[in-house]
Design a protein around this motif. Structure first.
Motif, mmCIF file in Angstrom:
data_model
loop_
_atom_site.group_PDB
_atom_site.id
_atom_site.type_symbol
_atom_site.label_atom_id
_atom_site.label_comp_id
_atom_site.label_asym_id
_atom_site.label_seq_id
_atom_site.Cartn_x
_atom_site.Cartn_y
_atom_site.Cartn_z
ATOM 1 N N ARG A 50 30.408 49.934 82.867
ATOM 2 C CA ARG A 50 31.782 49.535 82.588
ATOM 3 C C ARG A 50 32.221 50.359 81.388
ATOM 4 O O ARG A 50 31.569 50.311 80.340
ATOM 5 C CB ARG A 50 31.844 48.043 82.268
ATOM 6 N N VAL A 51 33.283 51.151 81.539
ATOM 7 C CA VAL A 51 33.666 52.086 80.479
ATOM 8 C C VAL A 51 35.114 51.843 80.065
ATOM 9 O O VAL A 51 35.934 51.326 80.831
ATOM 10 C CB VAL A 51 33.493 53.555 80.931
ATOM 11 N N LEU B 183 36.262 59.066 76.331
ATOM 12 C CA LEU B 183 35.338 57.941 76.438
ATOM 13 C C LEU B 183 35.248 57.220 75.099
ATOM 14 O O LEU B 183 34.962 57.837 74.060
ATOM 15 C CB LEU B 183 33.956 58.451 76.858
ATOM 16 N N LEU B 184 35.488 55.892 75.109
ATOM 17 C CA LEU B 184 35.450 55.104 73.884
ATOM 18 C C LEU B 184 34.229 54.205 73.810
ATOM 19 O O LEU B 184 33.637 54.065 72.741
ATOM 20 C CB LEU B 184 36.718 54.248 73.772
ATOM 21 N N ASP B 185 33.875 53.576 74.915
ATOM 22 C CA ASP B 185 32.724 52.676 74.884
ATOM 23 C C ASP B 185 32.147 52.526 76.284
ATOM 24 O O ASP B 185 32.832 52.747 77.287
ATOM 25 C CB ASP B 185 33.113 51.306 74.339
ATOM 26 N N VAL B 186 30.874 52.150 76.324
ATOM 27 C CA VAL B 186 30.118 52.021 77.568
ATOM 28 C C VAL B 186 29.304 50.739 77.508
ATOM 29 O O VAL B 186 28.725 50.413 76.462
ATOM 30 C CB VAL B 186 29.170 53.226 77.776
ATOM 31 N N ASN C 63 35.134 39.256 90.069
ATOM 32 C CA ASN C 63 35.411 38.809 88.707
ATOM 33 C C ASN C 63 35.082 39.842 87.662
ATOM 34 O O ASN C 63 35.149 39.562 86.468
ATOM 35 C CB ASN C 63 34.643 37.505 88.406
ATOM 36 N N ALA C 64 34.715 41.064 88.091
ATOM 37 C CA ALA C 64 34.295 42.074 87.132
ATOM 38 C C ALA C 64 35.407 42.402 86.151
ATOM 39 O O ALA C 64 35.162 42.632 84.967
ATOM 40 C CB ALA C 64 33.858 43.337 87.863
ATOM 41 N N GLY C 65 36.653 42.429 86.596
ATOM 42 C CA GLY C 65 37.742 42.816 85.717
ATOM 43 C C GLY C 65 38.075 41.773 84.678
ATOM 44 O O GLY C 65 38.813 42.055 83.731
ATOM 45 N N HIS C 66 37.561 40.553 84.846
ATOM 46 C CA HIS C 66 37.910 39.477 83.918
ATOM 47 C C HIS C 66 36.707 38.986 83.124
ATOM 48 O O HIS C 66 36.817 38.058 82.343
ATOM 49 C CB HIS C 66 38.507 38.293 84.695
ATOM 50 N N ALA C 67 35.563 39.623 83.323
ATOM 51 C CA ALA C 67 34.352 39.150 82.665
ATOM 52 C C ALA C 67 34.254 39.696 81.257
ATOM 53 O O ALA C 67 34.821 40.726 80.920
ATOM 54 C CB ALA C 67 33.123 39.578 83.462
ATOM 55 N N GLU C 68 33.537 38.974 80.435
ATOM 56 C CA GLU C 68 33.285 39.443 79.079
ATOM 57 C C GLU C 68 32.205 40.521 79.122
ATOM 58 O O GLU C 68 31.204 40.391 79.821
ATOM 59 C CB GLU C 68 32.819 38.292 78.199
ATOM 60 N N ILE C 69 32.411 41.569 78.379
ATOM 61 C CA ILE C 69 31.450 42.654 78.318
ATOM 62 C C ILE C 69 30.685 42.543 77.009
ATOM 63 O O ILE C 69 31.279 42.438 75.942
ATOM 64 C CB ILE C 69 32.155 44.019 78.393
ATOM 65 N N PRO C 70 29.368 42.531 77.052
ATOM 66 C CA PRO C 70 28.583 42.364 75.821
ATOM 67 C C PRO C 70 28.895 43.441 74.786
ATOM 68 O O PRO C 70 29.163 44.596 75.120
ATOM 69 C CB PRO C 70 27.131 42.485 76.324
ATOM 70 N N ASP C 71 28.858 43.045 73.543
ATOM 71 C CA ASP C 71 28.929 43.959 72.398
ATOM 72 C C ASP C 71 30.279 44.678 72.286
ATOM 73 O O ASP C 71 30.372 45.736 71.672
ATOM 74 C CB ASP C 71 27.812 45.014 72.444
ATOM 75 N N VAL C 72 31.336 44.152 72.916
ATOM 76 C CA VAL C 72 32.662 44.747 72.782
ATOM 77 C C VAL C 72 33.616 43.669 72.285
ATOM 78 O O VAL C 72 33.813 42.658 72.956
ATOM 79 C CB VAL C 72 33.163 45.311 74.128
ATOM 80 N N ARG C 73 34.192 43.861 71.100
ATOM 81 C CA ARG C 73 35.102 42.875 70.527
ATOM 82 C C ARG C 73 36.510 43.099 71.061
ATOM 83 O O ARG C 73 36.982 44.237 71.126
ATOM 84 C CB ARG C 73 35.127 42.975 69.015
ATOM 85 N N GLN D 136 43.406 50.841 77.822
ATOM 86 C CA GLN D 136 43.475 50.408 79.217
ATOM 87 C C GLN D 136 42.265 49.563 79.564
ATOM 88 O O GLN D 136 41.221 49.631 78.911
ATOM 89 C CB GLN D 136 43.523 51.626 80.127
ATOM 90 N N ASP D 137 42.417 48.698 80.581
ATOM 91 C CA ASP D 137 41.305 47.850 81.002
ATOM 92 C C ASP D 137 40.108 48.714 81.375
ATOM 93 O O ASP D 137 40.244 49.822 81.869
ATOM 94 C CB ASP D 137 41.713 47.006 82.205
ATOM 95 N N GLY D 138 38.930 48.154 81.127
ATOM 96 C CA GLY D 138 37.725 48.889 81.469
ATOM 97 C C GLY D 138 37.641 49.146 82.969
ATOM 98 O O GLY D 138 38.119 48.361 83.785
ATOM 99 N N THR D 139 37.037 50.259 83.339
ATOM 100 C CA THR D 139 36.829 50.613 84.740
ATOM 101 C C THR D 139 35.332 50.776 84.994
ATOM 102 O O THR D 139 34.550 51.004 84.055
ATOM 103 C CB THR D 139 37.552 51.923 85.099
ATOM 104 N N THR D 140 34.950 50.682 86.255
ATOM 105 C CA THR D 140 33.541 50.833 86.633
ATOM 106 C C THR D 140 33.295 52.260 87.097
ATOM 107 O O THR D 140 34.001 52.759 87.977
ATOM 108 C CB THR D 140 33.170 49.842 87.736
#
Length: 601
Positions: free
Chosen positions: A110-111, A120-123, A136-146, A154-158
């Motif tokens: 998830r980037v 690229l900002l975060d992975v 539900n991937a687009g609405h899930a919490e991603i670890p270690d990202v505040r 923009q929203d994260g993409t896979t």
């Protein structure tokens, strides 16, 4: 093994993302530990950092490809949207010329990227790695990202990152060719992924249209509906769709693609998709196509278009009639794709249309299902390539099944040829004793077929089951726009039989073909192990028979030499079989013995 890593080529300009230990762990998370034992931590880290640099800037919908050359290896790297068939298509392309894959790494991430620069900002681990579903991937919490760090982003993409290690590529030109080929494959993968929902919507529409088909269509409407639903239930990998309107050209019936109807691999802007029947120009009906007045509503054929998704193979075509309100043929729906692996493992008794053919063949031959003959027939039909069962007419299938049952009793090597209904391919089905089959035999048979049909491409499929017979199926591409060569099936079968036997078996059969059974047995026992490998490499078994006849005339055992049938053939003016006609040592004046000739299959 140790590997020295050459300086990595620079990828795209990196964004603020910096690879760290957490990223390295995520990158190699799903690679088996034993696969990494031969690599130093420095090498693995350097590869992962290069991949991150390559992913540094990527615009939406674009794919990035790079090659990292090391001292004894090249690593092909891809960064792309997470799409169906991506990894399989990439690895199939890279192994198309038979190089082996040493290491495969393909994490899903998830980037987050800058919406303007696409840097690229975060992975973070992707949905499949975090236990998330696609829904539900687009609405899930991603670890270690505040959340406050992602304001305005923009929203994260896979994305899927693929790294494939093979042997070192020869120079820069080799790397450039690989990159260009991979971009073509990735474009096909993306076209299929983007159009797949619409393609399946067309399948649903096709199922609904069957209700309005004339009742006399072949197959019957209920069979058509059942087959389409079976194909759409995971048994067929749909890769393209197009639609055709019926028209006339030069006074003949013709089909013309409906503008804008092409989807997936049949998009008009795809190089192969805009040629031949998929072009906007009318084309006359191909040989074997059902005429507008034919009751046949479904045609299953093999396309001359090759797919790169998910593997290089000729596409299967599903052609379904379109009828107007008056029941006249007005056009055609055409789906292309490949039979799914799970479909080929199903019993023929459970597959629509094929199931009915099998029952018809059984009734035609008078076999009861529970009888020994009925079980043997079913075993034969189960061994057929599934697409061949779809393509073959019922009476052809019954005749072929009867021949196969006979050859299995006699353990004979046989060749069966069948041109497809469109005239694009020749199918060759070879049965041979299982003990004879190996890769070298298959290559020799393929060479004979390629030479006979002057084919630029041949595909094969091997089946080795519990039967004492091996089955090899060849699909032979005929030259485009040219009639099939005039091939004598019996002569070609003779060459296939010769190609399938070992040198020793060939010698034994040639001796039995030229001498009486008693004399052939004596000569085979005496001479079978006498020819060194160098001789066998340069001469065939028929040459050896002539040399045996010559040696038999010498006084090798003090008996004055032995008269052989081949000498009698020579002195009587008859030509021995084979390429050379030598008669050295045949000066004896003894009376010849009478011999009988037997032919082995």
């Amino acid at each position: 093994m140790s590997r020295e890593t050459a300086p990595a080529a620079q990828g795209g300009a990196a964004g603020p993302f910096e690879a760290n230990d957490s990223f390295f762990a995520d990158y190699y998370e799903h690679v088996a530990a034993e696969d990494l034992l031969d690599y130093s931590p420095e090498t693995l880290g350097r590869r992962a950092r290069y991949h991150a640099e390559l992913a540094g800037i990527r615009a939406p919908g674009q794919s990035v490809v790079g090659v990292l050359n090391e001292t004894d290896a090249s690593i092909k790297m891809v960064v792309a949207n997470d799409m169906p068939h991506l990894v399989h298509s990439v690895t199939a392309e890279l192994t198309r010329e038979s190089p082996s894959i040493r290491l495969l790494v393909h994490p899903t991430f998830r980037v987050w990227r800058d919406p303007e620069t696409h840097a690229l900002l975060d992975v973070a681990p992707g949905p499949s790695r975090a236990g998330l579903t696609a829904a539900n991937a687009g609405h899930a919490e991603i670890p270690d990202v505040r959340p406050d760090e992602l304001d305005g982003i923009q929203d994260g993409t896979t994305e899927t990152w693929v790294a494939v290690e093979i042997g070192r590529l020869p120079g820069d030109s080799g790397a450039e060719e690989v990159i260009a080929n991979l971009h073509g494959v990735l474009a096909d993968v993306q076209a299929v992924a983007e159009d797949l929902p619409t393609i399946h919507a067309q399948v649903t529409a096709a199922v609904g249209s069957v209700d309005g088909f004339p009742s006399a269509t072949v197959p019957a409407p209920d069979q058509l509906r059942e087959l389409l639903l079976w194909l759409d239930n995971g048994n067929f990998v749909f890769l393209g769709y197009s639609e055709y309107e019926r028209t006339t050209a030069g006074g003949r019936d013709a089909l013309r693609v409906r503008a804008g109807a092409g989807l997936g691999l049949l998009r008009e802007d795809r190089p192969e998709g805009g040629t031949g029947p998929a072009s906007g120009a009318p084309h006359t009906e191909e040989s074997g196509e059902a005429s507008p007045h034919s009751p046949r509503a479904l045609t299953l054929a093999t396309s001359d278009l090759r797919s790169s998704v998910p593997r290089p193979a000729y596409l299967d075509e599903i052609r379904l009639r379109i009828f107007d309100d008056g029941g006249a043929a007005a056009g055609e729906r055409r789906f292309v794709g490949l039979l799914a692996p799970g479909a080929t493992g199903q019993s023929v008794r459970r597959i629509p249309v094929v199931r009915d053919k099998v029952l018809a063949v059984q009734e035609h031959l008078g076999f009861k299902t529970a009888s020994h003959q009925g079980k043997e027939l079913l075993a034969v039909l189960e061994s057929f390539p599934l697409d061949e069962l779809f393509h073959m007419e019922q009476h052809d299938l019954a005749q072929l099944a009867t021949e196969i049952l006979r050859l299995q009793q006699r353990r004979q090597t046989r060749l069966f040829l069948r041109p497809d209904s469109i005239g694009r391919f020749m199918s060759a089905l070879v049965f041979l004793p299982r003990r004879r089959y190996n890769t070298a035999v298959r290559l020799r048979i393929e060479q004979e077929l390629r030479h006979a049909f002057k084919s630029p491409s041949i595909e094969f499929e091997v089946r080795l089951g519990d039967s004492p017979m091996a089955r090899v199926f060849f699909r032979i591409l005929l030259g485009p726009g040219t009639p099939a060569p005039d091939v004598d099936p019996l002569e070609l079968e003779r060459r296939v039989v010769a190609a399938s036997r070992s040198w020793t078996e060939g010698l034994d059969e040639s001796l039995r073909d030229q001498f009486t059974a008693e004399e052939a047995a004596r000569l085979s026992t005496l001479w079978q192990g006498s020819f060194p490998p160098g001789y066998r490499a340069d001469h065939d078994a028929e040459d050896a028979v002539r040399d045996i006849a010559a040696f038999e005339e010498f006084d090798l055992d003090g008996t004055g030499g032995r008269w052989t049938t081949l000498c009698w053939l020579s002195m009587s003016g008859r030509k021995p079989r084979g390429r050379r006609q030598r008669t050295r040592g045949c000066a004896s004046t003894s009376a010849p013995r009478t011999s009988s000739s037997t032919t082995s299959g």
